[in-house]
Design a protein around this motif. Structure first.
Motif, PDB file in Angstrom:
ATOM      1  N   LEU A   1      -4.989   6.592  -5.967  1.00  0.00           N
ATOM      2  CA  LEU A   1      -6.205   5.780  -5.911  1.00  0.00           C
ATOM      3  C   LEU A   1      -5.876   4.332  -5.543  1.00  0.00           C
ATOM      4  CD1 LEU A   1      -9.244   5.466  -6.245  1.00  0.00           C
ATOM      5  CD2 LEU A   1      -8.837   5.073  -8.704  1.00  0.00           C
ATOM      6  N   CYS A   2      -4.826   3.789  -6.141  1.00  0.00           N
ATOM      7  CA  CYS A   2      -4.429   2.413  -5.810  1.00  0.00           C
ATOM      8  C   CYS A   2      -4.087   2.289  -4.329  1.00  0.00           C
ATOM      9  CB  CYS A   2      -3.229   1.976  -6.647  1.00  0.00           C
ATOM     10  SG  CYS A   2      -3.634   1.649  -8.362  1.00  0.00           S
TER      11      CYS A   2
ATOM     12  N   ASN B   1       0.339   5.865  -7.544  1.00  0.00           N
ATOM     13  CA  ASN B   1      -1.055   6.098  -7.896  1.00  0.00           C
ATOM     14  C   ASN B   1      -1.859   6.218  -6.596  1.00  0.00           C
ATOM     15  OD1 ASN B   1      -3.834   5.658  -8.579  1.00  0.00           O
ATOM     16  ND2 ASN B   1      -3.160   4.792 -10.538  1.00  0.00           N
TER      17      ASN B   1
ATOM     18  N   GLN C   1       0.840  -1.204   0.000  1.00  0.00           N
ATOM     19  CA  GLN C   1       0.000   0.000   0.000  1.00  0.00           C
ATOM     20  C   GLN C   1       0.871   1.249   0.000  1.00  0.00           C
ATOM     21  OE1 GLN C   1      -0.698   2.398   2.659  1.00  0.00           O
ATOM     22  NE2 GLN C   1      -2.361   3.394   1.563  1.00  0.00           N
TER      23      GLN C   1
ATOM     24  N   PRO D   1      -9.254  -0.774   2.595  1.00  0.00           N
ATOM     25  CA  PRO D   1     -10.224  -1.765   3.089  1.00  0.00           C
ATOM     26  C   PRO D   1      -9.612  -3.154   3.259  1.00  0.00           C
ATOM     27  CG  PRO D   1     -11.173  -0.475   1.310  1.00  0.00           C
ATOM     28  CD  PRO D   1      -9.725  -0.116   1.378  1.00  0.00           C
ATOM     29  N   TYR D   2      -8.687  -3.504   2.387  1.00  0.00           N
ATOM     30  CA  TYR D   2      -8.011  -4.801   2.489  1.00  0.00           C
ATOM     31  C   TYR D   2      -7.167  -4.850   3.764  1.00  0.00           C
ATOM     32  CZ  TYR D   2      -5.385  -8.876   0.720  1.00  0.00           C
ATOM     33  OH  TYR D   2      -4.812 -10.103   0.539  1.00  0.00           O
TER      34      TYR D   2
ATOM     35  N   LYS E   1      -5.280   4.124  -1.887  1.00  0.00           N
ATOM     36  CA  LYS E   1      -6.529   4.222  -1.123  1.00  0.00           C
ATOM     37  C   LYS E   1      -7.360   2.943  -1.219  1.00  0.00           C
ATOM     38  CE  LYS E   1      -6.827   9.205  -1.462  1.00  0.00           C
ATOM     39  NZ  LYS E   1      -7.453  10.346  -2.127  1.00  0.00           N
ATOM     40  N   LEU E   2      -7.312   2.295  -2.363  1.00  0.00           N
ATOM     41  CA  LEU E   2      -8.087   1.071  -2.542  1.00  0.00           C
ATOM     42  C   LEU E   2      -7.541  -0.097  -1.725  1.00  0.00           C
ATOM     43  CD1 LEU E   2      -8.860   1.260  -6.359  1.00  0.00           C
ATOM     44  CD2 LEU E   2     -10.471   1.532  -4.460  1.00  0.00           C
ATOM     45  N   MET E   3      -6.328   0.015  -1.250  1.00  0.00           N
ATOM     46  CA  MET E   3      -5.752  -1.038  -0.398  1.00  0.00           C
ATOM     47  C   MET E   3      -6.210  -0.910   1.059  1.00  0.00           C
ATOM     48  SD  MET E   3      -3.829  -3.075  -2.196  1.00  0.00           S
ATOM     49  CE  MET E   3      -2.583  -3.795  -1.155  1.00  0.00           C
TER      50      MET E   3
ATOM     51  N   TYR F   1       2.349   1.512  -3.494  1.00  0.00           N
ATOM     52  CA  TYR F   1       1.343   1.831  -4.512  1.00  0.00           C
ATOM     53  C   TYR F   1       0.956   3.303  -4.483  1.00  0.00           C
ATOM     54  CZ  TYR F   1       0.458  -3.208  -5.211  1.00  0.00           C
ATOM     55  OH  TYR F   1       0.567  -4.535  -5.485  1.00  0.00           O
ATOM     56  N   LYS F   2       0.810   3.856  -3.275  1.00  0.00           N
ATOM     57  CA  LYS F   2       0.356   5.247  -3.200  1.00  0.00           C
ATOM     58  C   LYS F   2       1.403   6.226  -3.728  1.00  0.00           C
ATOM     59  CE  LYS F   2       1.475   6.397   1.572  1.00  0.00           C
ATOM     60  NZ  LYS F   2       0.940   6.756   2.869  1.00  0.00           N
TER      61      LYS F   2
END
Length: 96
Positions: A60-61, A58, A51, A67-68, A63-65, A54-55
């Motif tokens: 968004l990528c 990107n 995470q 919840p995981y 942020k999408l991690m 990734y940030k």
């Protein structure tokens, strides 16, 4: 990311997948809750690292991690709770 960074991220991602797939047989199949806890905490460490990486590239990528990370953190808590409350030897629990 450059090729070296991509290779490292791919390696950590694949490691995370292997560890993630090992958790279910450890916890449910073998009933090795302590080993499953070490496994799931390793998965969580990989996810947090990914995470963070990734940030950088990107937002968004990254942020999408989140919840995981939350889900695996909760699953880690449940694993630790079950391991702690289902120990056979209370002496071991006192030593921790």
């Amino acid at each position: 990311p450059n090729e070296e960074e991509r290779a490292k991220l791919k390696y950590i991602y694949l490691t995370h997948l292997v560890l993630n797939n090992a958790w279910t047989p450890l916890f449910f199949g073998s009933k090795k809750m302590g080993l499953a806890l070490v496994d799931i905490l390793s998965v969580l460490g990989c996810i947090i690292y990914l995470q963070g990486q990734y940030k950088k590239y990107n937002a968004l990528c990254g942020k999408l991690m989140i919840p995981y990370i939350c889900w695996v953190s909760y699953a880690s808590y449940l694993n630790a709770y079950n391991w702690w409350n289902n120990k056979k030897d209370s002496k071991t629990r006192k030593m921790l």
